[in-house]
Design an enzyme around this catalytic site. Sequence first.
Site, PDB file in Angstrom:
ATOM      1  CB  SER A  95      -0.938  -0.006   1.206  1.00 55.55           C
ATOM      2  OG  SER A  95      -0.377   0.777   2.230  1.00 55.55           O
ATOM      3  CE  LYS A  96      -0.478   5.661  -5.042  1.00 56.52           C
ATOM      4  NZ  LYS A  96      -1.131   6.771  -5.668  1.00 56.52           N
ATOM      5  NE  ARG A  97      -3.871   4.463   2.826  1.00 53.23           N
ATOM      6  CZ  ARG A  97      -4.717   3.494   3.108  1.00 53.23           C
ATOM      7  NH1 ARG A  97      -4.972   3.175   4.342  1.00 53.23           N
ATOM      8  NH2 ARG A  97      -5.318   2.820   2.144  1.00 53.23           N
ATOM      9  CG  HIS A  98       4.016  -0.310   4.242  1.00 45.81           C
ATOM     10  ND1 HIS A  98       5.299  -0.045   4.601  1.00 45.81           N
ATOM     11  CD2 HIS A  98       3.676  -1.478   4.816  1.00 45.81           C
ATOM     12  CE1 HIS A  98       5.723  -1.020   5.373  1.00 45.81           C
ATOM     13  NE2 HIS A  98       4.750  -1.901   5.519  1.00 45.81           N
TER      14      HIS A  98
END
Length: 632
Positions: free
Chosen positions: A313-316
Amino acid sequence: MRNMQHVGGPLRRMLPRAQLLAAGRTTIFKRFAFAGRPEKVEQKLNQARALPTTPARTRFAPSPTGYLHLGSLRTALFNYLLAKATGGQFLLRLEDTDQVSNIPSYLSDAEQRLYEDMKWAGLQWDEGPDIGGEFGPYKQSDRLPIYRQHVKELLDQDKAYRCFCSPERLDEIKKLAMANGEEMTGYDGHCSHIPVPESERRAASGEAHCVRFKTHGSSGNFKPLFSDLVYGAYKPPPGSVDDFIIMKRDGFPTYHFANVVDDHLMEITHVIRGAEWLVSTPRHVGLYDAFGWKSPTFAHVGLLTDQNKQKLSKRHGDIDIASYRNKGYLPEGLLNYVVLLGWSPGKGTKGTSEVMDLQQMVEKFHLRFTRGDIRVSNKLDFLNNKHKSKFLAQSPEDLQAQVVPPLALAIRNLEKERDHLSTGPAPPQLSENIDNDNVAATLGQFVPAMATAGDDAAGLDYNAAYIGKVFELDQKTYVNAASYVKRTRYLFWTVPTELYRQTLHEGLRDVRCLFVRSPAAAAAENGAMEHQHTDSEMDAAGIAGLFADALRDIPADESSWTKECLEEVLNPLIKSIYGMRTSPETEEPWGFHMLRWFLCALQPGPALIPSMVVLGKTETMNRIQRAIDSIA
Ligand code: GLU
């Protein structure tokens, strides 16, 4: 055959004329359309996967809704490689018309960061928002009149219509469809029946509306044929594509529309992007057909997953490209790592080595990508190390310039932690086996060289030249900044007294005393043991005193306090020290073991005498004294 139209191109196929006319195509374009037995299809795909013989124009088209991450860097890289491998151009386009209102404020620097991250990675674009180009502007928010004109074109040709449905109504029909168990919850076509004069009158009176694409055309026939270079023939499930929005109520185009208009106007020949866009591609092809444009060749590359097969995920935070840079990975290492996620040089013709710099990737590039999800590998450290060694051999100064800023960052992080521990709650019990989390608790103050003013020119808080020296000391072991700083921490920080005490106790366990050989024993050929009776028995403080005495007369200046000079003085002393057995863990001679204790409380790290050179005379002598003091 009268109703069939010959479609030119490398893969010829007959298409029903009616279908082409329904799509509003007056000209027949080259396109790929695969049909037939699977092995034949695969054969045709393989032909299509050969590199084009004419220059490809490719683009990387991120939205500023996040920072560059592993998946998007890989997309950018594949597009870059295709352009460069064919002598074409690689474009950067900012797709900032969709979702702009939802971008959180912490991403306000996303555009700037995109340029920085791409430049750091070495993927220079030929045309883009910051450098312009023949087909600009390259920022979609600067192209609104172009989209409006194209929307009008479709409206005028009855290939699009205005939709006045309120958001509440749209919500309602979606809920209803879901309640009825319908899989497709798209638009119901309500406004498609509004007569054009009425639609125009309502729009002119300022009634809020969006514009929808008449997906199924006037004939109700929607079969956008396209063949993906990775996934092969792709047809959307029947009824899955509704009359989608091309211009939103706020007058901004949707991603689908702006993307197609721009790819056409910018003469993009190949689109390589993540497989998440595969389902959207029939819409895009529908739009290309409606305009009578040739669509680019598509290649949708498999999604990246973690080891548990979960989508990255991008948020990672960890997969943000800047975080790799801050950790001290080299761009060459990272690019090499991402290029192997779903692509391999092995299928090319020019060598199979996986270690490649950008130029070698260009030379080996082909379009045979792995199909399906791609689990990220753990090759990053290995590849980074290979590139580091190459750099070390070819341009060590460049390597140092790249590595010092992340080292400074890692030092700052550890210093903050140390500060927090020393002012916060009591530090955890020190232990000889210092684990990762405990490192900050085992640090003294900064050594004087670190406490001096930072290097403003390099934008660093600390003395860049000193950090560079510490890097040079043990660069062969460098993997990333944090682990390097941890390994060399006693070149940056002093050793706390408590750690001296504890490690002395641990390190000399089982040994009652050390001996220093008498000059007679040292001169004799046959070992120390026979001479014990003439050798002096010494404790740690006594031995520390011998080291201090031996070093005292060497001048502190850089031309005197050198490795050679220190070796000359210390080697005979080190050799003359012995115990009942070699040191417990390191098997290094006792003299070295003691020196390691003075300098870094027995912690593993770089070679000792070169470390003393970097620390300088004052700090070295201070350490020996502090070690002696800790015994008292
Ligand atoms: N703006 C899209 C993105 O954020 C581009 C997708 C494409 O390459 O067409 O990924």
